[in-house]
Scaffold this active site. Structure first.
Site, PDB file in Angstrom:
ATOM      1  N   LYS A 190      -3.153   8.544   2.695  1.00  0.00           N
ATOM      2  CA  LYS A 190      -4.377   8.388   3.500  1.00  0.00           C
ATOM      3  C   LYS A 190      -4.181   8.933   4.916  1.00  0.00           C
ATOM      4  O   LYS A 190      -5.128   9.447   5.517  1.00  0.00           O
ATOM      5  CB  LYS A 190      -4.819   6.917   3.552  1.00  0.00           C
ATOM      6  N   TYR A 213       0.845  -1.202   0.000  1.00  0.00           N
ATOM      7  CA  TYR A 213       0.000   0.000   0.000  1.00  0.00           C
ATOM      8  C   TYR A 213       0.887   1.263   0.000  1.00  0.00           C
ATOM      9  O   TYR A 213       0.517   2.303  -0.542  1.00  0.00           O
ATOM     10  CB  TYR A 213      -0.965  -0.026   1.184  1.00  0.00           C
TER      11      TYR A 213
HETATM   12  P1  NAD Z   1     -12.271   3.447  -8.397  1.00  0.00           P
HETATM   13  O1  NAD Z   1     -11.158   3.196  -9.334  1.00  0.00           O
HETATM   14  O2  NAD Z   1     -13.595   2.951  -8.768  1.00  0.00           O
HETATM   15  O3  NAD Z   1     -12.372   4.987  -8.033  1.00  0.00           O
HETATM   16  C1  NAD Z   1     -11.249   5.819  -7.971  1.00  0.00           C
HETATM   17  C2  NAD Z   1     -11.653   7.116  -8.641  1.00  0.00           C
HETATM   18  O4  NAD Z   1     -10.641   8.101  -8.488  1.00  0.00           O
HETATM   19  C3  NAD Z   1     -11.882   6.937 -10.155  1.00  0.00           C
HETATM   20  O5  NAD Z   1     -13.184   7.341 -10.484  1.00  0.00           O
HETATM   21  C4  NAD Z   1     -10.853   7.868 -10.759  1.00  0.00           C
HETATM   22  O6  NAD Z   1     -11.299   8.462 -11.960  1.00  0.00           O
HETATM   23  C5  NAD Z   1     -10.731   8.896  -9.639  1.00  0.00           C
HETATM   24  N1  NAD Z   1      -9.547   9.744  -9.822  1.00  0.00           N
HETATM   25  C6  NAD Z   1      -8.232   9.379  -9.829  1.00  0.00           C
HETATM   26  N2  NAD Z   1      -7.470  10.444 -10.140  1.00  0.00           N
HETATM   27  C7  NAD Z   1      -8.316  11.501 -10.300  1.00  0.00           C
HETATM   28  C8  NAD Z   1      -8.152  12.875 -10.657  1.00  0.00           C
HETATM   29  N3  NAD Z   1      -6.930  13.383 -10.923  1.00  0.00           N
HETATM   30  N4  NAD Z   1      -9.257  13.660 -10.752  1.00  0.00           N
HETATM   31  C9  NAD Z   1     -10.480  13.163 -10.514  1.00  0.00           C
HETATM   32  N5  NAD Z   1     -10.716  11.875 -10.183  1.00  0.00           N
HETATM   33  C10 NAD Z   1      -9.641  11.059 -10.096  1.00  0.00           C
HETATM   34  O7  NAD Z   1     -11.772   2.796  -7.003  1.00  0.00           O
HETATM   35  P2  NAD Z   1     -12.398   2.812  -5.527  1.00  0.00           P
HETATM   36  O8  NAD Z   1     -11.771   1.669  -4.848  1.00  0.00           O
HETATM   37  O9  NAD Z   1     -13.871   2.919  -5.586  1.00  0.00           O
HETATM   38  O10 NAD Z   1     -11.753   4.117  -4.907  1.00  0.00           O
HETATM   39  C11 NAD Z   1     -12.521   5.159  -4.321  1.00  0.00           C
HETATM   40  C12 NAD Z   1     -11.881   5.616  -3.017  1.00  0.00           C
HETATM   41  O11 NAD Z   1     -12.015   4.587  -2.039  1.00  0.00           O
HETATM   42  C13 NAD Z   1     -10.389   5.926  -3.097  1.00  0.00           C
HETATM   43  O12 NAD Z   1     -10.106   7.042  -2.271  1.00  0.00           O
HETATM   44  C14 NAD Z   1      -9.772   4.683  -2.490  1.00  0.00           C
HETATM   45  O13 NAD Z   1      -8.483   4.916  -1.953  1.00  0.00           O
HETATM   46  C15 NAD Z   1     -10.775   4.415  -1.395  1.00  0.00           C
HETATM   47  N6  NAD Z   1     -10.723   3.078  -0.791  1.00  0.00           N
HETATM   48  C16 NAD Z   1     -10.804   1.984  -1.589  1.00  0.00           C
HETATM   49  C17 NAD Z   1     -10.751   0.714  -1.012  1.00  0.00           C
HETATM   50  C18 NAD Z   1     -10.790  -0.508  -1.880  1.00  0.00           C
HETATM   51  O14 NAD Z   1     -10.357  -1.566  -1.416  1.00  0.00           O
HETATM   52  N7  NAD Z   1     -11.299  -0.435  -3.087  1.00  0.00           N
HETATM   53  C19 NAD Z   1     -10.645   0.587   0.378  1.00  0.00           C
HETATM   54  C20 NAD Z   1     -10.585   1.735   1.170  1.00  0.00           C
HETATM   55  C21 NAD Z   1     -10.625   2.986   0.554  1.00  0.00           C
END
Ligand code: NAD
Length: 257
Positions: A164, A157
């Protein structure tokens, strides 16, 4: 029956496809009557969002890359013009170059560190500041997404854990700044879910499997569970909560190693 978010306008940032956590949140808040603005990062992802949008109640779709202050300003101007104000924001996005999400954290390049912190942590500050005129004095709420890697070392990570940690600290500082304007700021720490973004983290599939085996609830977390927690955090039901990190991880974070 009155819906929890009837008459409210919400901005959901970060839908890439139907597996996105942002999409789970969009569904949960939409079912409770919210009118939505969805942003997408670029035209390629905009196609996905346009295909999903008919499942919601006529959302406004706007392109916004959060690395650009101009695009964030233009987004808020558009929302101000079309909706007049904003009752909640779900900031559900992050990015780090793939090579920084594998191997040793000590190998993180300066530029990869800068990009990860800019997109994943600074963007919350930029969005909150630009949205303030639209949100103040409306009992508004902001929610963002974090992960346990902010507090503990999670293999691969790496720089995203550091981003984060900055994001979670920003939640507390922003909660303190914006509270006097009636705006609450909270984070959800979600367990691992297979999405476009998480696929970039080395070994994500085995992390998800391990989580399902060990978490007190003995199952994977899904985007609807995160969506419902976000609904709580942007609704009046959580009106006394700000500056908090709420875990939606089946209880995984309470475990010892
Ligand atoms: P995802 O890929 O579906 O979403 C990530 C989003 O970030 C995408 O829509 C992407 O277009 C956007 N993004 C990246 N760079 C960008 C920029 N410059 N401008 C605008 N948008 C931008 O993946 P996800 O897992 O749904 O991620 C959403 C959030 O959840 C993130 O913050 C991620 O760290 C967090 N998260 C995810 C998990 C997991 O296991 N999937 C766990 C905890 C937290």
């Amino acid at each position: 029956m009155t819906q929890l978010l009837e008459g409210k306008t919400g901005l959901i940032m970060g839908v890439a496809n139907k597996r996105s956590i942002a999409w789970g949140i969009a569904n949960s808040v939409s079912k409770e009557g919210a009118r939505l603005v969805l942003t997408y990062q670029n035209e390629r992802l905009g196609e996905n969002v346009r295909a999903l949008a008919p499942q919601l109640n006529d959302p406004l779709l706007v392109q916004c890359d959060v690395s650009s202050d101009e695009q964030i300003q233009a987004l808020m101007a558009r929302i101000g013009g079309e909706a007049g104000g904003l009752d909640f924001i779900a900031h559900v996005l992050a990015f780090a170059p793939r090579e920084a999400l594998d191997g040793m954290y000590a190998d993180t390049k300066r530029d990869d560190f800068r990009v990860a912190l800019d997109i994943s942590a600074y963007s919350l500050i930029a969005v909150a500041r630009a949205a303030l005129p639209l949100m103040k004095d409306r009992q508004a709420a902001i929610v963002t997404l974090t992960y346990l890697g902010a507090e503990r070392v999670i293999q691969n990570y790496n720089v995203m854990g550091v981003a984060k940690a900055a994001l979670e600290a920003s939640v507390r500082y922003l909660a303190n700044d914006l509270g006097p304007h009636g705006i609450r700021v909270n984070a959800i720490s979600a367990g691992p879910i297979k999405t476009l973004a998480s696929s970039a983290v080395g070994g994500i599939s085995s992390m998800i499997k391990l989580h399902a085996e060990r978490a007190p609830l003995r199952k994977q977390v899904d985007i609807d569970e995160v969506g419902d927690a976000a609904l709580f955090l942007v609704s009046p039901l959580s009106r006394g909560i700000s500056g908090e990190v709420i875990y939606v991880d089946g209880g995984y974070h309470i475990l010892g190693v």
